[in-house]
Design a protein around this motif. Sequence first.
Motif, PDB file in Angstrom:
ATOM      1  N   GLY A   1       0.809  -1.208   0.000  1.00  0.00           N
ATOM      2  CA  GLY A   1       0.000   0.000   0.000  1.00  0.00           C
ATOM      3  C   GLY A   1       0.845   1.262   0.000  1.00  0.00           C
ATOM      4  O   GLY A   1       0.546   2.232  -0.700  1.00  0.00           O
ATOM      5  N   ARG A   2       1.937   1.236   0.783  1.00  0.00           N
ATOM      6  CA  ARG A   2       2.823   2.410   0.823  1.00  0.00           C
ATOM      7  C   ARG A   2       3.511   2.624  -0.518  1.00  0.00           C
ATOM      8  O   ARG A   2       3.652   3.765  -0.988  1.00  0.00           O
ATOM      9  N   LEU A   3       3.929   1.537  -1.160  1.00  0.00           N
ATOM     10  CA  LEU A   3       4.577   1.664  -2.460  1.00  0.00           C
ATOM     11  C   LEU A   3       3.581   2.158  -3.509  1.00  0.00           C
ATOM     12  O   LEU A   3       3.935   2.983  -4.370  1.00  0.00           O
ATOM     13  N   ALA A   4       2.332   1.692  -3.439  1.00  0.00           N
ATOM     14  CA  ALA A   4       1.315   2.156  -4.373  1.00  0.00           C
ATOM     15  C   ALA A   4       1.080   3.653  -4.208  1.00  0.00           C
ATOM     16  O   ALA A   4       0.969   4.400  -5.193  1.00  0.00           O
ATOM     17  N   ASP A   5       1.027   4.099  -2.963  1.00  0.00           N
ATOM     18  CA  ASP A   5       0.856   5.534  -2.715  1.00  0.00           C
ATOM     19  C   ASP A   5       2.036   6.326  -3.258  1.00  0.00           C
ATOM     20  O   ASP A   5       1.867   7.421  -3.818  1.00  0.00           O
ATOM     21  N   HIS A   6       3.229   5.793  -3.087  1.00  0.00           N
ATOM     22  CA  HIS A   6       4.414   6.497  -3.560  1.00  0.00           C
ATOM     23  C   HIS A   6       4.414   6.603  -5.078  1.00  0.00           C
ATOM     24  O   HIS A   6       4.821   7.630  -5.644  1.00  0.00           O
ATOM     25  N   LEU A   7       3.932   5.576  -5.749  1.00  0.00           N
ATOM     26  CA  LEU A   7       3.848   5.630  -7.213  1.00  0.00           C
ATOM     27  C   LEU A   7       2.867   6.701  -7.671  1.00  0.00           C
ATOM     28  O   LEU A   7       3.009   7.243  -8.775  1.00  0.00           O
ATOM     29  N   GLY A   8       1.878   7.002  -6.835  1.00  0.00           N
ATOM     30  CA  GLY A   8       0.902   8.028  -7.189  1.00  0.00           C
ATOM     31  C   GLY A   8       1.252   9.416  -6.692  1.00  0.00           C
ATOM     32  O   GLY A   8       0.469  10.346  -6.844  1.00  0.00           O
ATOM     33  N   GLY A   9       2.436   9.571  -6.078  1.00  0.00           N
ATOM     34  CA  GLY A   9       2.828  10.889  -5.582  1.00  0.00           C
ATOM     35  C   GLY A   9       2.130  11.271  -4.307  1.00  0.00           C
ATOM     36  O   GLY A   9       1.944  12.458  -4.026  1.00  0.00           O
ATOM     37  N   HIS A  10       1.754  10.262  -3.482  1.00  0.00           N
ATOM     38  CA  HIS A  10       1.031  10.527  -2.240  1.00  0.00           C
ATOM     39  C   HIS A  10       1.940  10.495  -1.017  1.00  0.00           C
ATOM     40  O   HIS A  10       1.469  10.317   0.089  1.00  0.00           O
ATOM     41  N   SER A  11       3.243  10.636  -1.187  1.00  0.00           N
ATOM     42  CA  SER A  11       4.153  10.523  -0.050  1.00  0.00           C
ATOM     43  C   SER A  11       3.832  11.591   0.978  1.00  0.00           C
ATOM     44  O   SER A  11       3.853  12.783   0.665  1.00  0.00           O
ATOM     45  N   PRO A  12       3.538  11.218   2.245  1.00  0.00           N
ATOM     46  CA  PRO A  12       3.112  12.194   3.243  1.00  0.00           C
ATOM     47  C   PRO A  12       4.232  13.001   3.847  1.00  0.00           C
ATOM     48  O   PRO A  12       4.018  14.097   4.305  1.00  0.00           O
ATOM     49  N   GLU A  13       5.444  12.482   3.877  1.00  0.00           N
ATOM     50  CA  GLU A  13       6.522  13.169   4.582  1.00  0.00           C
ATOM     51  C   GLU A  13       7.789  13.201   3.719  1.00  0.00           C
ATOM     52  O   GLU A  13       8.842  12.716   4.092  1.00  0.00           O
ATOM     53  N   ALA A  14       7.651  13.761   2.533  1.00  0.00           N
ATOM     54  CA  ALA A  14       8.800  13.818   1.636  1.00  0.00           C
ATOM     55  C   ALA A  14       9.777  14.891   2.097  1.00  0.00           C
ATOM     56  O   ALA A  14       9.394  16.005   2.402  1.00  0.00           O
ATOM     57  N   GLU A  15      11.058  14.534   2.165  1.00  0.00           N
ATOM     58  CA  GLU A  15      12.095  15.504   2.495  1.00  0.00           C
ATOM     59  C   GLU A  15      12.445  16.303   1.244  1.00  0.00           C
ATOM     60  O   GLU A  15      12.245  15.851   0.112  1.00  0.00           O
ATOM     61  N   PRO A  16      13.007  17.510   1.422  1.00  0.00           N
ATOM     62  CA  PRO A  16      13.316  18.336   0.258  1.00  0.00           C
ATOM     63  C   PRO A  16      14.218  17.653  -0.768  1.00  0.00           C
ATOM     64  O   PRO A  16      14.117  17.915  -1.955  1.00  0.00           O
TER      65      PRO A  16
ATOM     66  N   ASP B   1     -10.026   6.185 -16.844  1.00  0.00           N
ATOM     67  CA  ASP B   1      -9.042   5.931 -17.897  1.00  0.00           C
ATOM     68  C   ASP B   1      -7.833   6.857 -17.783  1.00  0.00           C
ATOM     69  O   ASP B   1      -7.535   7.620 -18.706  1.00  0.00           O
ATOM     70  N   PRO B   2      -7.112   6.809 -16.656  1.00  0.00           N
ATOM     71  CA  PRO B   2      -5.933   7.672 -16.505  1.00  0.00           C
ATOM     72  C   PRO B   2      -4.759   7.147 -17.330  1.00  0.00           C
ATOM     73  O   PRO B   2      -4.776   6.011 -17.815  1.00  0.00           O
ATOM     74  N   ALA B   3      -3.726   7.980 -17.464  1.00  0.00           N
ATOM     75  CA  ALA B   3      -2.525   7.546 -18.179  1.00  0.00           C
ATOM     76  C   ALA B   3      -1.880   6.369 -17.467  1.00  0.00           C
ATOM     77  O   ALA B   3      -1.398   5.426 -18.100  1.00  0.00           O
ATOM     78  N   VAL B   4      -1.866   6.427 -16.125  1.00  0.00           N
ATOM     79  CA  VAL B   4      -1.316   5.334 -15.320  1.00  0.00           C
ATOM     80  C   VAL B   4      -2.348   4.965 -14.265  1.00  0.00           C
ATOM     81  O   VAL B   4      -2.805   5.832 -13.508  1.00  0.00           O
ATOM     82  N   LEU B   5      -2.720   3.707 -14.204  1.00  0.00           N
ATOM     83  CA  LEU B   5      -3.677   3.221 -13.220  1.00  0.00           C
ATOM     84  C   LEU B   5      -2.963   2.267 -12.268  1.00  0.00           C
ATOM     85  O   LEU B   5      -2.386   1.265 -12.701  1.00  0.00           O
ATOM     86  N   VAL B   6      -2.981   2.603 -10.966  1.00  0.00           N
ATOM     87  CA  VAL B   6      -2.348   1.782  -9.941  1.00  0.00           C
ATOM     88  C   VAL B   6      -3.451   1.184  -9.075  1.00  0.00           C
ATOM     89  O   VAL B   6      -4.222   1.921  -8.458  1.00  0.00           O
ATOM     90  N   LEU B   7      -3.539  -0.142  -9.045  1.00  0.00           N
ATOM     91  CA  LEU B   7      -4.583  -0.841  -8.311  1.00  0.00           C
ATOM     92  C   LEU B   7      -3.955  -1.628  -7.164  1.00  0.00           C
ATOM     93  O   LEU B   7      -3.069  -2.458  -7.392  1.00  0.00           O
ATOM     94  N   ASP B   8      -4.418  -1.367  -5.955  1.00  0.00           N
ATOM     95  CA  ASP B   8      -3.886  -2.057  -4.773  1.00  0.00           C
ATOM     96  C   ASP B   8      -4.873  -3.129  -4.336  1.00  0.00           C
ATOM     97  O   ASP B   8      -5.932  -2.827  -3.802  1.00  0.00           O
ATOM     98  N   GLU B   9      -4.527  -4.388  -4.592  1.00  0.00           N
ATOM     99  CA  GLU B   9      -5.365  -5.550  -4.239  1.00  0.00           C
ATOM    100  C   GLU B   9      -6.817  -5.340  -4.694  1.00  0.00           C
ATOM    101  O   GLU B   9      -7.754  -5.344  -3.894  1.00  0.00           O
ATOM    102  N   PRO B  10      -7.060  -5.168  -6.001  1.00  0.00           N
ATOM    103  CA  PRO B  10      -8.410  -4.855  -6.473  1.00  0.00           C
ATOM    104  C   PRO B  10      -9.381  -6.024  -6.444  1.00  0.00           C
ATOM    105  O   PRO B  10     -10.591  -5.826  -6.572  1.00  0.00           O
ATOM    106  N   THR B  11      -8.876  -7.268  -6.284  1.00  0.00           N
ATOM    107  CA  THR B  11      -9.762  -8.435  -6.325  1.00  0.00           C
ATOM    108  C   THR B  11      -9.577  -9.345  -5.110  1.00  0.00           C
ATOM    109  O   THR B  11      -9.855 -10.536  -5.174  1.00  0.00           O
ATOM    110  N   SER B  12      -9.124  -8.799  -4.006  1.00  0.00           N
ATOM    111  CA  SER B  12      -8.836  -9.620  -2.820  1.00  0.00           C
ATOM    112  C   SER B  12     -10.091 -10.255  -2.232  1.00  0.00           C
ATOM    113  O   SER B  12     -10.005 -11.269  -1.537  1.00  0.00           O
ATOM    114  N   ALA B  13     -11.280  -9.670  -2.483  1.00  0.00           N
ATOM    115  CA  ALA B  13     -12.515 -10.205  -1.919  1.00  0.00           C
ATOM    116  C   ALA B  13     -13.404 -10.854  -2.979  1.00  0.00           C
ATOM    117  O   ALA B  13     -14.588 -11.071  -2.747  1.00  0.00           O
TER     118      ALA B  13
END
Length: 587
Positions: free
Chosen positions: A374-389, A498-510
Amino acid sequence: MSLRLVPFADPGVPDTRSGLRLILWLEHQQLRGQLAALGWGLLFFGGIAASPVAVGLAVQAVIDKSWSKLALAVLLLLAFGAAKAAADSFFHRAVVTNWISTASRLQQLLMRKAAELGSLLTRRIAAGEVVAVSSGDVEKIGWFVEVLGRFAAALLTCFAVVIGLLFYEPQLGLVVAIAVPVLAFSIVPLMGPAERRADAQRAKGGRATELAADTVAGLRVLRGIGGEQLFLDRYRSASQEYRQSAVHSARMWSLIAALQVLLFGVFLVVVVWFGIRLVVAGRISVGELVTTYGFITFMLVPLHTFEETASAFIFSKVSARRAARVLSLQRMDDTRGTGVAQVPEGDLFDPASGLEVPAGSFTAVVCGNPDAGGRLADHLGGHSPEAEPDDVSALLDGVALDDLPLESARTAVLVQDKDPVLLSGTVRDLFDVPSSGAVTAEQALEASQCADILEVLRQSLPAGGTTDPMQAILTERGRSLSGGQRQRIALARSLYVDPAVLVLDEPTSAVDAHTEARIADGLRALRAGRTTVVFTSSPLMLDRADRVVFVPDGRVAAVGAHHELVHTDRAYRAVVTREDEPLEEMA
């Protein structure tokens, strides 16, 4: 400030360095409204404060048997009453507008922050805490902004009355001038303990709300394992602790209110006794004593306002600290996000893990640890919460996502969390989101294997009405659907964008295996030529990927096709097949 302007086109950039600075910033944003409240408040309180002049004049006119003075007193009383009545409505409108405008501005800021951080918000702060800030805390902060306008008007009117008494009756005026500040500041020593109790009450209330939110969100699972009673007992305990802290805080405010009443009563007795002595000595008339008494009783109004202001300040200060904490969260450094607003297309690369996703490929990523995935998926989407300069975010076609404006970054890469949220509304409303227009809702639903869900929704429609399942109502968070159904509906929404890049985190686990296989085929067909990244450990999904990347400890360990990695990488095989022993080598 008119309520027609709510919500604001731009709520502004708040000062979140501290709770007090946030309050001051909100006060500044509402400056025009506060000036309007001050003006109408002076007229309102002035009408009340001036009434004793007419009453004292009327009493003295009756004693002197002067009809002309009595008529003048009646006219003055009518004038003061009319001024009070006219100002009352506008004064109330002004202060309530300040309250609602401040609360609305703060809620907009919180919603903007939630949209900016996405799923990272609840990873940094508990969902229950976010709910408490956006509801109860917002109300308390708005309350202080509202009461501050009344406080300023009451303070100036009180000051004018004291000055008037010093000229009208210097001896009594001097007593009042000394006593009023003493009464006003008598509660100051109790404000510190009151604030600490309010802080404890707010913390316990947030904990109870957090526990309630978690329990409701996991109710289906709790019922499955018979854990409802356990969590009910936990919530009952947290609720009782909150109740006890609220009672503990209320006792302090009861003491403050009782102290104000006691001291003011003693003050009033002293003034009346002193005034009667002056009347007996012939130094003032009965009418002047009545007027002075009226002025003093008026002081009870601003004193109550002072007490309410102190209470509002303490509670709002506690709430503002928590609101400032939420609003101060950042996903990037201030120097980032200033690049051109152009959406790049190309290879996606994460320098931290070494993960590379070729443009137009269907890439599966296996982490083994769902949280790490999940953390890696967020990082691929630019969602890093505490990025250093000096940190480097994920790169899309060589451009760091953190260097793109937020809107461009979100357009370029869409990340679907493992627990996607479905808002209440019709199925058609679910697809009322920005999209490329290349994929229809029907195509997205078909690729996500939602035919059976649409059929169930069609049967839930009222008889005699529309039979279009797209008009069926989904309850909040899709609670009327099963976990697998929610996943498929959410996947359809992501495919529709239909984004340019689609990142799916466990989309079929259930989802069951048969349906998952068809979803994998549909996903591959619909996203042909578009970059797709799926975080999963399901062999059915992995077998259909163009390439599989194994990231066991935050770094890429192996890349290849699924059937190759199963036979050549023991650690990969253990994650995917849940086996520790190597498979027999195929002939």
